[in-house]
Design a protein around this motif. Structure first.
Motif, mmCIF file in Angstrom:
data_model
loop_
_atom_site.group_PDB
_atom_site.id
_atom_site.type_symbol
_atom_site.label_atom_id
_atom_site.label_comp_id
_atom_site.label_asym_id
_atom_site.label_seq_id
_atom_site.Cartn_x
_atom_site.Cartn_y
_atom_site.Cartn_z
ATOM 1 N N HIS A 163 -1.558 -0.386 8.347
ATOM 2 C CA HIS A 163 -0.424 0.110 7.576
ATOM 3 C C HIS A 163 -0.374 1.636 7.527
ATOM 4 O O HIS A 163 0.635 2.215 7.224
ATOM 5 N N LEU A 176 2.515 1.024 -0.856
ATOM 6 C CA LEU A 176 3.144 -0.246 -0.541
ATOM 7 C C LEU A 176 2.912 -1.241 -1.671
ATOM 8 O O LEU A 176 1.884 -1.203 -2.341
ATOM 9 N N ARG A 202 -3.878 0.183 1.308
ATOM 10 C CA ARG A 202 -3.565 0.452 2.712
ATOM 11 C C ARG A 202 -4.736 0.071 3.596
ATOM 12 O O ARG A 202 -5.891 0.285 3.254
#
Length: 45
Positions: free
Chosen positions: A43, A30, A39
């Protein structure tokens, strides 16, 4: 005909400048505002 199409399109193609980031994308990394986000459990899939 396809050859001529590809030949003409080739002049407009951009080089991939982030090839080293492909493994991160495949792993589901991400990012926010272009920075990699660690993370957290919320998530994680």
């Amino acid at each position: 005909m396809v050859f001529k199409f590809v030949e003409s399109a080739q002049a407009r193609w951009r080089a991939i400048t982030g090839a080293h980031l492909v493994p991160l994308v495949r792993a589901g990394a991400l990012s926010e505002n272009g920075l990699l986000v660690e993370r957290t459990e919320s998530h994680a899939a």
